[in-house]
Design a protein around this motif. Structure first.
Motif, PDB file in Angstrom:
ATOM      1  N   ASP A   1       0.822  -1.214   0.000  1.00  0.00           N
ATOM      2  CA  ASP A   1       0.000   0.000   0.000  1.00  0.00           C
ATOM      3  C   ASP A   1       0.854   1.260   0.000  1.00  0.00           C
ATOM      4  O   ASP A   1       0.571   2.245   0.691  1.00  0.00           O
ATOM      5  CB  ASP A   1      -0.951   0.004   1.205  1.00  0.00           C
ATOM      6  N   GLY A   2       1.933   1.229  -0.775  1.00  0.00           N
ATOM      7  CA  GLY A   2       2.770   2.395  -0.941  1.00  0.00           C
ATOM      8  C   GLY A   2       3.865   2.576   0.091  1.00  0.00           C
ATOM      9  O   GLY A   2       4.610   3.557   0.043  1.00  0.00           O
ATOM     10  N   VAL A   3       4.002   1.636   1.005  1.00  0.00           N
ATOM     11  CA  VAL A   3       5.007   1.727   2.067  1.00  0.00           C
ATOM     12  C   VAL A   3       5.973   0.547   1.940  1.00  0.00           C
ATOM     13  O   VAL A   3       5.548  -0.601   1.773  1.00  0.00           O
ATOM     14  CB  VAL A   3       4.352   1.708   3.465  1.00  0.00           C
ATOM     15  N   GLN A   4       7.297   0.830   2.023  1.00  0.00           N
ATOM     16  CA  GLN A   4       8.302  -0.218   1.904  1.00  0.00           C
ATOM     17  C   GLN A   4       8.508  -0.891   3.257  1.00  0.00           C
ATOM     18  O   GLN A   4       8.926  -0.266   4.218  1.00  0.00           O
ATOM     19  CB  GLN A   4       9.624   0.367   1.393  1.00  0.00           C
ATOM     20  N   TYR A   5       8.223  -2.200   3.308  1.00  0.00           N
ATOM     21  CA  TYR A   5       8.323  -2.954   4.555  1.00  0.00           C
ATOM     22  C   TYR A   5       9.479  -3.950   4.582  1.00  0.00           C
ATOM     23  O   TYR A   5       9.711  -4.573   5.613  1.00  0.00           O
ATOM     24  CB  TYR A   5       7.024  -3.716   4.815  1.00  0.00           C
ATOM     25  N   GLY A   6      10.171  -4.125   3.478  1.00  0.00           N
ATOM     26  CA  GLY A   6      11.232  -5.117   3.479  1.00  0.00           C
ATOM     27  C   GLY A   6      12.231  -4.888   2.374  1.00  0.00           C
ATOM     28  O   GLY A   6      12.036  -4.035   1.495  1.00  0.00           O
ATOM     29  N   VAL A   7      13.316  -5.662   2.442  1.00  0.00           N
ATOM     30  CA  VAL A   7      14.366  -5.596   1.424  1.00  0.00           C
ATOM     31  C   VAL A   7      14.527  -6.962   0.783  1.00  0.00           C
ATOM     32  O   VAL A   7      14.472  -7.993   1.465  1.00  0.00           O
ATOM     33  CB  VAL A   7      15.712  -5.136   2.037  1.00  0.00           C
ATOM     34  N   PRO A   8      14.719  -7.038  -0.533  1.00  0.00           N
ATOM     35  CA  PRO A   8      15.011  -8.320  -1.167  1.00  0.00           C
ATOM     36  C   PRO A   8      16.391  -8.820  -0.737  1.00  0.00           C
ATOM     37  O   PRO A   8      17.335  -8.030  -0.629  1.00  0.00           O
ATOM     38  CB  PRO A   8      14.998  -7.997  -2.672  1.00  0.00           C
ATOM     39  N   VAL A   9      16.513 -10.101  -0.491  1.00  0.00           N
ATOM     40  CA  VAL A   9      17.809 -10.652  -0.083  1.00  0.00           C
ATOM     41  C   VAL A   9      18.226 -11.866  -0.908  1.00  0.00           C
ATOM     42  O   VAL A   9      19.344 -12.356  -0.771  1.00  0.00           O
ATOM     43  CB  VAL A   9      17.820 -11.023   1.418  1.00  0.00           C
ATOM     44  N   LYS A  10      17.367 -12.344  -1.786  1.00  0.00           N
ATOM     45  CA  LYS A  10      17.684 -13.548  -2.548  1.00  0.00           C
ATOM     46  C   LYS A  10      16.765 -13.637  -3.758  1.00  0.00           C
ATOM     47  O   LYS A  10      15.644 -13.125  -3.730  1.00  0.00           O
ATOM     48  CB  LYS A  10      17.507 -14.788  -1.668  1.00  0.00           C
ATOM     49  N   ALA A  11      17.244 -14.252  -4.826  1.00  0.00           N
ATOM     50  CA  ALA A  11      16.435 -14.499  -6.020  1.00  0.00           C
ATOM     51  C   ALA A  11      16.541 -15.974  -6.381  1.00  0.00           C
ATOM     52  O   ALA A  11      17.540 -16.628  -6.086  1.00  0.00           O
ATOM     53  CB  ALA A  11      16.917 -13.642  -7.189  1.00  0.00           C
ATOM     54  N   ASP A  12      15.508 -16.496  -7.020  1.00  0.00           N
ATOM     55  CA  ASP A  12      15.533 -17.885  -7.475  1.00  0.00           C
ATOM     56  C   ASP A  12      14.929 -17.997  -8.860  1.00  0.00           C
ATOM     57  O   ASP A  12      13.994 -17.270  -9.208  1.00  0.00           O
ATOM     58  CB  ASP A  12      14.752 -18.796  -6.518  1.00  0.00           C
ATOM     59  N   LEU A  13      15.442 -18.921  -9.636  1.00  0.00           N
ATOM     60  CA  LEU A  13      14.901 -19.295 -10.938  1.00  0.00           C
ATOM     61  C   LEU A  13      14.300 -20.681 -10.792  1.00  0.00           C
ATOM     62  O   LEU A  13      14.978 -21.618 -10.368  1.00  0.00           O
ATOM     63  CB  LEU A  13      16.022 -19.305 -11.984  1.00  0.00           C
ATOM     64  N   LYS A  14      13.021 -20.818 -11.116  1.00  0.00           N
ATOM     65  CA  LYS A  14      12.329 -22.081 -10.834  1.00  0.00           C
ATOM     66  C   LYS A  14      12.103 -22.975 -12.053  1.00  0.00           C
ATOM     67  O   LYS A  14      11.909 -24.171 -11.888  1.00  0.00           O
ATOM     68  CB  LYS A  14      10.989 -21.784 -10.153  1.00  0.00           C
ATOM     69  N   SER A  15      12.097 -22.439 -13.245  1.00  0.00           N
ATOM     70  CA  SER A  15      11.751 -23.236 -14.430  1.00  0.00           C
ATOM     71  C   SER A  15      12.955 -24.022 -14.936  1.00  0.00           C
ATOM     72  O   SER A  15      13.422 -23.840 -16.066  1.00  0.00           O
ATOM     73  CB  SER A  15      11.196 -22.325 -15.521  1.00  0.00           C
ATOM     74  N   LEU A  16      13.454 -24.920 -14.108  1.00  0.00           N
ATOM     75  CA  LEU A  16      14.641 -25.716 -14.435  1.00  0.00           C
ATOM     76  C   LEU A  16      14.368 -27.196 -14.231  1.00  0.00           C
ATOM     77  O   LEU A  16      13.576 -27.588 -13.361  1.00  0.00           O
ATOM     78  CB  LEU A  16      15.820 -25.319 -13.540  1.00  0.00           C
ATOM     79  N   VAL A  17      15.061 -28.019 -15.011  1.00  0.00           N
ATOM     80  CA  VAL A  17      15.044 -29.470 -14.829  1.00  0.00           C
ATOM     81  C   VAL A  17      16.485 -29.936 -14.671  1.00  0.00           C
ATOM     82  O   VAL A  17      17.329 -29.687 -15.543  1.00  0.00           O
ATOM     83  CB  VAL A  17      14.382 -30.194 -16.024  1.00  0.00           C
TER      84      VAL A  17
END
Length: 477
Positions: free
Chosen positions: A175-191
């Motif tokens: 709702d327009g307010v920053q509550y957190g920071v990203p700390v990790k990313a993942d790619l899921k479409s893998l075999v």
């Protein structure tokens, strides 16, 4: 690492997330709430892709440990989260602890097998951690709207704005307010698979979904080794791996627009298109196709599929980039040797090459200045590089994969192994990237009924239609 002669060029500069409700939709407010869509432009020097996941969703041990209890011994900072594998939790403690040493405060990381349930208990009991790492933006949004977590301090907002794309930051903006920071990313479409075994047995990597299902049928018809390793057990989060399969299938069978409508609840969960995708996954999960390490898919822990894959009990395992953390130590990756493990893209249907991604986000439960200073650090490329190096070393060093991936701007890509860099390349080249749908849905659904009803369907206790009907009935009004 302070020196950065190289910039992260594998991820695109311009990523835009187009409106999708994140978390509870009971107030109808979504104008500042992030969406699922990521549109990639030309790769450039710095920026972020759209998972763990982690995604990432919480992994589980076969013997579930007792609940994590938050106990403070002074002015320390307690950080909790679902990551608890020795390399993941060890790297988190090492990197956060080092920051604490430099800043005169003790930092303790507590990995929790049942984080999804226990964080609720801790908040309700008035004893939350100082920081927790959320794999589900929907749950983070629920906590923000309930007043359980606090908005970021201005310096932390400035740091995450500088260090991550607007697209990724939007998932922790409520709702327009920053509550957190990203700390990790993942790619899921893998075999995950072993190229040498494919070649030895006359199989080739499928490039379309029809070729993928034909390969599964061919392997099954040959008898012996199963086509797929599958396990969905994950403690309180049992069923989340099924949701990932369904999300990838919705993207492939019905496209990004339907996917967004599904996440936003603009179409019901039991829409025929969603039921079709659920049924497609259940058909692939047949006993003839699947090796389940613990006897059944629902009883097999999701992390217990790496060993059977390298042992030759199955040919393929569809799972996210972080899964390298669960491949047996000493396994070679993508070096052409016998027994080496590699990945291929989970094939598409319509030629649009959609990609499913996810990530984790750290939020604060109080306004202590040092807590927000730590959050600012956790958003930085310095943190990303330090965690990658620490986690890779804990996985054995050398050519081992860490299981960690970050999209922080300005990080040095040389800290990643070539296969890990290829994950970033896939994200960069994808024209359609969507964030994990269950992570964006209201927690009662995305971290609740979608898991439990999906598990019931996998067990054969319900049909795809019955499970979808029950999930739709559980959607908050």
């Amino acid at each position: 690492m302070k020196k950065r002669s190289l910039k992260l060029i594998a991820v695109p500069v311009a990523l835009s997330f187009v409106a999708a409700a994140c978390g509870s939709d009971d107030d109808g407010a979504a104008e500042d709430t992030p969406n699922t869509e990521v549109e990639s432009e030309e790769p450039a020097e710095e920026e972020a892709p759209a998972e763990e996941e982690a995604e990432e969703e919480a992994p589980a041990e076969e013997d579930t440990p007792p609940p994590v209890v938050v106990e403070r011994t002074g002015d320390e900072i307690i950080v909790t989260g679902p990551e608890r594998d020795e390399s993941e939790a060890g790297a988190l403690q090492q990197v956060l602890g080092a920051w604490g040493d430099e800043n005169g405060v003790e930092v303790t990381y507590l990995g929790d097998a049942d984080w999804e349930a226990n964080i609720n208990v801790q908040v309700e009991g008035g004893n939350p951690p100082d920081i927790s790492i959320f794999p589900q933006p929907g749950k983070l949004a629920d906590f923000a709207r309930a007043g359980s977590i606090v908005p970021l301090a201005d310096d932390a907002v400035a740091a995450t704005t500088e260090n991550w794309s607007e697209a990724f930051n939007s998932f922790a903006n409520v709702d327009g307010v920053q509550y957190g920071v990203p700390v990790k990313a993942d790619l899921k479409s893998l075999v995950w698979y072993q190229p040498a075994r494919f070649e030895a047995d006359g199989y080739t990597v499928p490039t379309t979904f029809d070729e993928f299902t034909a390969l599964v049928d061919e392997i099954t018809a040959a008898g012996g080794t199963k086509a797929l390793c599958v396990g969905i057990e994950s403690g309180q989060a049992t069923g989340w791996t099924f949701t990932d399969w369904v999300e990838d299938m919705v993207l492939r069978q019905h496209g990004a627009d339907v996917y967004d409508q599904w996440v936003n609840h603009e179409i019901p969960f039991n829409d025929p298109q969603i039921v079709e995708s659920m049924q497609t996954v259940l058909d692939l999960f047949s006993e003839d196709n699947v090796y389940a390490n613990s006897g059944t898919i629902a009883a097999t822990a999701f992390q217990d599929n790496g060993q059977p894959l390298v042992d030759g009990d199955c040919y393929m395992h569809r799972q996210a980039s972080f899964y390298s953390a669960f491949i047996p130590e000493g396994t070679a990756f993508a070096d052409g040797s016998e027994g080496a493990v590699d990945v291929f893209y989970f094939p598409d249907i319509n030629g649009d090459a959609p990609v499913l991604g996810a990530g984790t986000f750290a939020s604060a439960f109080n306004d202590r200045p040092e807590v927000h200073e730590l959050l600012a650090y956790m958003s930085s490329p310095d943190y990303a590089e330090a965690r990658q190096v620490a986690q890779q070393e804990l996985k054995g060093g050398g050519d081992a994969l860490s299981g960690f991936l970050s999209a922080a701007i300005g990080q040095d890509p040389s800290v990643y192994q070539p296969l890990e860099q290829s994950f970033l390349d896939i994200l960069a080249s994808a024209e359609i990237v969507r964030f994990d749908a269950s992570d964006l849905m209201p927690a009662d659904v995305g971290a609740g009924s979608f898991w439990t009803e999906g598990t019931a369907a996998v067990n054969g206790d319900k049909t795809a239609q019955e499970a979808a009907d029950a999930i739709e009935a559980s959607w908050p009004s």
